[in-house]
Design an enzyme around this catalytic site. Structure first.
Site, PDB file in Angstrom:
ATOM      1  N   LYS A  13       0.603  -0.615   0.121  1.00 28.02           N
ATOM      2  CA  LYS A  13       0.305   0.136   0.156  1.00 28.02           C
ATOM      3  C   LYS A  13       0.659   1.559   0.034  1.00 28.02           C
ATOM      4  O   LYS A  13       1.050   2.460  -0.508  1.00 28.02           O
ATOM      5  CB  LYS A  13      -0.859  -0.517   1.635  1.00 28.02           C
ATOM      6  CG  LYS A  13      -1.772  -1.122   1.634  1.00 28.02           C
ATOM      7  CD  LYS A  13      -2.361  -0.950   2.138  1.00 28.02           C
ATOM      8  CE  LYS A  13      -1.532  -0.862   3.556  1.00 28.02           C
ATOM      9  NZ  LYS A  13      -1.515  -2.039   4.323  1.00 28.02           N
ATOM     10  N   ARG A  88      -9.421   0.661   9.154  1.00 28.72           N
ATOM     11  CA  ARG A  88      -9.036  -0.751   9.198  1.00 28.72           C
ATOM     12  C   ARG A  88     -10.033  -1.334   9.806  1.00 28.72           C
ATOM     13  O   ARG A  88      -9.419  -2.570  10.070  1.00 28.72           O
ATOM     14  CB  ARG A  88      -8.277  -0.413  10.407  1.00 28.72           C
ATOM     15  CG  ARG A  88      -6.586   0.253  10.364  1.00 28.72           C
ATOM     16  CD  ARG A  88      -5.840  -1.263   9.175  1.00 28.72           C
ATOM     17  NE  ARG A  88      -4.505  -1.542   9.682  1.00 28.72           N
ATOM     18  CZ  ARG A  88      -3.453  -0.964   9.748  1.00 28.72           C
ATOM     19  NH1 ARG A  88      -3.368   0.546   8.885  1.00 28.72           N
ATOM     20  NH2 ARG A  88      -2.652  -1.728  10.200  1.00 28.72           N
ATOM     21  N   ARG A 170      -0.366  -9.388  13.102  1.00 28.90           N
ATOM     22  CA  ARG A 170      -1.230  -7.870  12.308  1.00 28.90           C
ATOM     23  C   ARG A 170      -1.521  -8.622  11.314  1.00 28.90           C
ATOM     24  O   ARG A 170      -3.305  -8.519  10.884  1.00 28.90           O
ATOM     25  CB  ARG A 170       0.168  -6.932  11.863  1.00 28.90           C
ATOM     26  CG  ARG A 170       0.774  -5.647  12.720  1.00 28.90           C
ATOM     27  CD  ARG A 170       2.219  -5.572  12.750  1.00 28.90           C
ATOM     28  NE  ARG A 170       2.232  -4.914  11.382  1.00 28.90           N
ATOM     29  CZ  ARG A 170       3.369  -4.770  10.404  1.00 28.90           C
ATOM     30  NH1 ARG A 170       4.901  -5.481  11.044  1.00 28.90           N
ATOM     31  NH2 ARG A 170       3.311  -4.150   9.241  1.00 28.90           N
TER      32      ARG A 170
HETATM   33  P1  AP5 Z   1       5.031  -1.888   1.686  1.00 23.69           P
HETATM   34  O1  AP5 Z   1       4.784  -0.758   0.694  1.00 23.69           O
HETATM   35  O2  AP5 Z   1       5.705  -1.177   3.059  1.00 23.69           O
HETATM   36  O3  AP5 Z   1       3.142  -2.020   2.234  1.00 23.69           O
HETATM   37  P2  AP5 Z   1       2.240  -1.948   3.672  1.00 23.69           P
HETATM   38  O4  AP5 Z   1       0.968  -2.731   2.557  1.00 23.69           O
HETATM   39  O5  AP5 Z   1       2.620  -0.498   3.207  1.00 23.69           O
HETATM   40  O6  AP5 Z   1       2.615  -2.312   4.682  1.00 23.69           O
HETATM   41  P3  AP5 Z   1       2.478  -2.026   6.142  1.00 23.69           P
HETATM   42  O7  AP5 Z   1       3.433  -3.304   7.114  1.00 23.69           O
HETATM   43  O8  AP5 Z   1       2.298  -0.518   6.103  1.00 23.69           O
HETATM   44  O9  AP5 Z   1       1.255  -2.381   6.365  1.00 23.69           O
HETATM   45  P4  AP5 Z   1       0.262  -2.073   8.070  1.00 23.69           P
HETATM   46  O10 AP5 Z   1      -0.928  -2.550   7.130  1.00 23.69           O
HETATM   47  O11 AP5 Z   1       0.811  -3.434   8.815  1.00 23.69           O
HETATM   48  O12 AP5 Z   1       0.820  -0.739   8.174  1.00 23.69           O
HETATM   49  P5  AP5 Z   1       0.405   0.669   8.980  1.00 23.69           P
HETATM   50  O13 AP5 Z   1       1.445   1.586   8.767  1.00 23.69           O
HETATM   51  O14 AP5 Z   1      -0.832   0.928   8.376  1.00 23.69           O
HETATM   52  O15 AP5 Z   1       5.358  -3.005   1.406  1.00 23.69           O
HETATM   53  C1  AP5 Z   1       6.358  -3.933   2.845  1.00 23.69           C
HETATM   54  C2  AP5 Z   1       7.721  -4.262   1.462  1.00 23.69           C
HETATM   55  O16 AP5 Z   1       7.585  -4.692   1.122  1.00 23.69           O
HETATM   56  C3  AP5 Z   1       8.230  -3.240   1.548  1.00 23.69           C
HETATM   57  O17 AP5 Z   1      10.360  -3.772   1.769  1.00 23.69           O
HETATM   58  C4  AP5 Z   1       8.140  -3.001   0.015  1.00 23.69           C
HETATM   59  O18 AP5 Z   1       9.387  -2.380  -0.195  1.00 23.69           O
HETATM   60  C5  AP5 Z   1       7.721  -4.492  -0.082  1.00 23.69           C
HETATM   61  N1  AP5 Z   1       6.827  -4.015  -1.772  1.00 23.69           N
HETATM   62  C6  AP5 Z   1       6.516  -3.425  -2.029  1.00 23.69           C
HETATM   63  N2  AP5 Z   1       6.261  -3.874  -2.897  1.00 23.69           N
HETATM   64  C7  AP5 Z   1       6.499  -5.107  -3.645  1.00 23.69           C
HETATM   65  C8  AP5 Z   1       6.310  -5.941  -4.682  1.00 23.69           C
HETATM   66  N3  AP5 Z   1       5.503  -5.793  -5.370  1.00 23.69           N
HETATM   67  N4  AP5 Z   1       6.775  -6.766  -5.560  1.00 23.69           N
HETATM   68  C9  AP5 Z   1       8.632  -7.183  -4.031  1.00 23.69           C
HETATM   69  N5  AP5 Z   1       8.436  -6.171  -2.873  1.00 23.69           N
HETATM   70  C10 AP5 Z   1       7.700  -5.556  -2.585  1.00 23.69           C
HETATM   71  O19 AP5 Z   1       0.597   0.707  10.279  1.00 23.69           O
HETATM   72  C11 AP5 Z   1       1.386   0.202  11.509  1.00 23.69           C
HETATM   73  C12 AP5 Z   1       0.517   0.547  13.044  1.00 23.69           C
HETATM   74  O20 AP5 Z   1      -0.340   0.700  12.709  1.00 23.69           O
HETATM   75  C13 AP5 Z   1      -0.947  -0.629  12.582  1.00 23.69           C
HETATM   76  O21 AP5 Z   1      -0.912  -2.250  13.192  1.00 23.69           O
HETATM   77  C14 AP5 Z   1      -1.887  -0.693  14.215  1.00 23.69           C
HETATM   78  O22 AP5 Z   1      -1.273  -0.408  14.899  1.00 23.69           O
HETATM   79  C15 AP5 Z   1      -1.607   1.453  13.140  1.00 23.69           C
HETATM   80  N6  AP5 Z   1      -2.468   1.851  12.670  1.00 23.69           N
HETATM   81  C16 AP5 Z   1      -2.531   2.337  11.793  1.00 23.69           C
HETATM   82  N7  AP5 Z   1      -3.690   3.175  11.001  1.00 23.69           N
HETATM   83  C17 AP5 Z   1      -4.355   2.603  12.026  1.00 23.69           C
HETATM   84  C18 AP5 Z   1      -5.921   2.406  11.562  1.00 23.69           C
HETATM   85  N8  AP5 Z   1      -6.683   3.247  10.732  1.00 23.69           N
HETATM   86  N9  AP5 Z   1      -6.355   1.940  13.295  1.00 23.69           N
HETATM   87  C19 AP5 Z   1      -5.605   1.396  14.178  1.00 23.69           C
HETATM   88  N10 AP5 Z   1      -4.195   1.074  14.388  1.00 23.69           N
HETATM   89  C20 AP5 Z   1      -3.412   1.396  13.134  1.00 23.69           C
END
Ligand code: AP5
Ligand code: MG
Length: 215
Positions: A13, A88, A170
């Protein structure tokens, strides 16, 4: 374009949002990035959020919904935005709909980026992020040239919640609370799904084709 990016942790994402904001000149609203900044700055919000994030649990709705409402009210969101990591769960989605229908600006698209579990684990355990510019790398798929950021030379770090135990939690929370939003947006008629398992640029092109077909 008012877009929600749905997808499990590691689905890409953030990676795709960073490319989309350049092409479409609209902001990315990542609740994860906003919360991580609050944690790094040591604000009261960050202190509250950290205990949930370190366990891989969702931060309470009351906190996150307020953040997003404030962000959506800013001027740069008038032309549209990309929501990354929000909503979420169903209550966040209902609250978002309420806010958007109040200003007569409903979502145009909810895009689900689908990746299988094994790939997600490798992507998350291998992720490294630049402290300076936020550029993302992966020790398995897109290694930085000299152990530092190729773009700005900044130091790379591993996210605190990218430890294997936290990742499992997660992913479980995604299945239980976030995946039901796929049905939610499908019933509203604005859901599209794409295979997020290929090359980053190919996935980006598929997303752009979907967005352009809406215009
Ligand atoms: P990346 O693009 O970073 O993936 P992502 O989908 O953004 O994954 P996240 O880990 O950021 O998602 P998340 O939903 O767990 O975290 P968030 O920050 O929202 O890619 C991942 C890796 O893969 C990278 O190394 C990239 O280079 C690689 N990659 C990408 N595409 C690729 C491809 N096609 N091929 C190969 N490699 C690839 O949330 C974190 C925490 O914050 C949550 O656990 C929660 O505690 C809190 N939080 C956030 N939002 C909320 C909410 N709305 N409500 C409550 N708590 C929340
Ligand atoms: Mg992300």
């Amino acid at each position: 374009m008012r877009l929600v990016l749905l997808g499990a942790p590691g689905a890409g994402k953030g990676t795709q949002a960073k490319k989309l904001i350049e092409k479409y000149s609209i902001p990315q609203i990542s609740t994860g990035d906003i919360l991580r900044k609050a944690v790094a700055d040591g604000t009261p919000l960050g202190k509250e959020a950290k205990s949930y994030m370190d366990k891989g649990e969702l931060v309470p709705d009351s906190v996150v919904i307020g953040l997003v409402k404030d962000r959506l009210a800013q001027n740069d969101c008038k032309k549209g935005y990309i929501l990354d990591g929000f909503p979420r769960n169903t209550s966040q989605a209902l609250e978002l709909d309420k806010v958007l229908s109040g200003i007569n600006a409903p979502l145009d698209l909810a895009l689900s980026v689908d990746v299988d579990r094994e790939d997600l684990l490798r992507r998350l355990t291998g992720r490294r992020t630049c402290k300076g510019c936020g550029q993302m790398y992966n020790i398995y798929f897109s290694t930085p040239m000299k152990g530092k950021c190729d773009k700005c030379g900044g130091e790379l770090y591993q996210r605190d919640d990218d430890k294997e135990e936290t990742i499992k939690n997660r992913l479980n929370i995604y299945d239980a609370q976030t995946a039901p939003l796929i049905k939610y947006y499908s019933e509203k008629g604005i859901l599209k799904s794409i295979d997020g398992s290929g090359n980053i640029d190919d996935i980006f092109n598929s997303i752009c084709s979907i967005i352009n077909s809406l215009k």
